[in-house]
Design an enzyme around this catalytic site. Sequence first.
Site, PDB file in Angstrom:
ATOM      1  CG  ASP A   7      -1.825  -1.182   1.293  1.00  0.00           C
ATOM      2  OD1 ASP A   7      -2.604  -1.376   0.343  1.00  0.00           O
ATOM      3  OD2 ASP A   7      -1.745  -1.931   2.284  1.00  0.00           O
ATOM      4  CG  ASP A  22      -0.896   5.307   3.310  1.00  0.00           C
ATOM      5  OD1 ASP A  22      -1.692   4.785   2.501  1.00  0.00           O
ATOM      6  OD2 ASP A  22      -0.729   4.877   4.467  1.00  0.00           O
ATOM      7  CG  ASP A  69       2.138   5.083  14.511  1.00  0.00           C
ATOM      8  OD1 ASP A  69       3.034   5.282  13.673  1.00  0.00           O
ATOM      9  OD2 ASP A  69       1.152   4.355  14.275  1.00  0.00           O
TER      10      ASP A  69
END
Length: 526
Positions: free
Chosen positions: A75, A77, A175
């Site tokens: 994926d 982003d 994070d």
Amino acid sequence: MIKKLIHRLMGKSAPESKHPFGKRTEIGPQEHGIDPSLVDERALNVVRTLKNAGFEAYIVGGAVRDLMLGLAPKDFDVATNATPEQVKGLFRRAFIIGRRFRIVHVVYGRGREHEVIEVSTFRAYLDNVAAEQVAGNEKTSKSELAGLKHAVDSTGRVLRDNVWGPQEEDAVRRDFTINAMYYDPETQIVVDYHHGIQDAKNRIIRMIGDPVARYREDPVRIIRAIRFAAKLNGLGFKLEPKTATPLVKSKALLAEVPQSRLFDEMLKLLQTGHALASIEQLKALGMAQGIYPLLDVVVERAETPFVKSALQDTDRRVGEGKPVAPSFLLACVLWADVRDGCAKRIKDGQHAHPALQDAIEDVFNARIGDVSGRGKLAGDMREIWLMQPRFEKRVGSAPFGLVEQARFRAAFDFMRLRAEIGELDMVLSDWWEAFSLANDDLRNDMVDEVKLEQQQQRAKTVRAPRAPRVHPDALSPAAAEAAPTRSDLPPDAVLGDGFEAPKKRRRRRRPSGRGAGEAPAQDPQA
């Protein structure tokens, strides 16, 4: 500035900022070693489109980490300083989603081959102490949250975070350090604020800021920490002790997270190609129970042959780039409940098909609840289970109808796993594999062969010998008087011992209301 001057005059060092944004560091291709050919063309297109419109745009997050490790990300982003509305206006197929964090999904392709590039706007750093506080959660405080951009609940969990800011503030909101790097595929520069590159080289998973506070802001980070530890464990990554230590104590915070979000995070643990490793991490960290009820069941049954085979099969398919469906894995995990519930009902006298249907309904109520909305997920699971008895029927038109069902392949794979652990005869699995791949002529031959085998099997069945038939006139008067009559026998008695069932002539019924050869009217409900 004045505080710094006072501390300097008094000979004291200025106190460090409680939430430093970090120092921007730009790393070139010679140091980070990213292979540009691993960058997805559609992600590159999104970055170029945003930059050509005058915005900043970078590939961000786990994709950058994987690229640095020489892995092809699954994926991609993108992060930008364009607002969600501005991003949406630049792409033909773009959709703004989410309330907690508003992001944009830019969609390429259609059907199973479609790909989504997730685009987020740089978020500002805001002290949660200054955020607007609501008493409940997303469900109970919808009216209070309407229109709020930054809000927390009574525990400090962030419910809304839609205030935009510069890149350095966006970095501190992420994070883990290894997920907070920004890569520009055009200039091939990696921007790093929190020593993510160094941690990647040292194989450390480290939380940005105070882990206890970060877990409180978003308890789902607890599950993310476990998932990254499982995914990267094979590459030598370990959770930093300060990041790992608060996990168990922070687990109670997950009780306030919406069930639907926990359900999605559970699926990510199990369907990203590291299901078995994730379960081992849960056990090693003392988190095997209490995260989510259905996950507790998965961990509990992970060592049983059927569930272990399903988890291994899921990891294998992800590794081969094949699609995986949550319905299949969950159907495997809960099969023991369905099978045993059905068997109990049949033992109690219920017919097989309604017994299976009732057992399925009980399992949904007990294990799934309404978290999936009883929609496609539940429908697919139900079809997989209901098809299992149909694999026993291999004559007539039944096999031809079954192989044409939309969920046949998933149901077959399920049946194949049952055969591999000895729950079914492997011959049955091999037959259906061959039948599904055969042409019509070969399928007809296979069905005829099964029919012949069944006829031969019935012919070999040993029947109890019948007593010789004796006419009542041949009996002595005393024996004839003692011999039972048909009226003395129960309706289902087997005739013998001197009696022969009278042969009944079957009367052929003449069709009514239509001429000879006319086909019966079709039932519109069929």
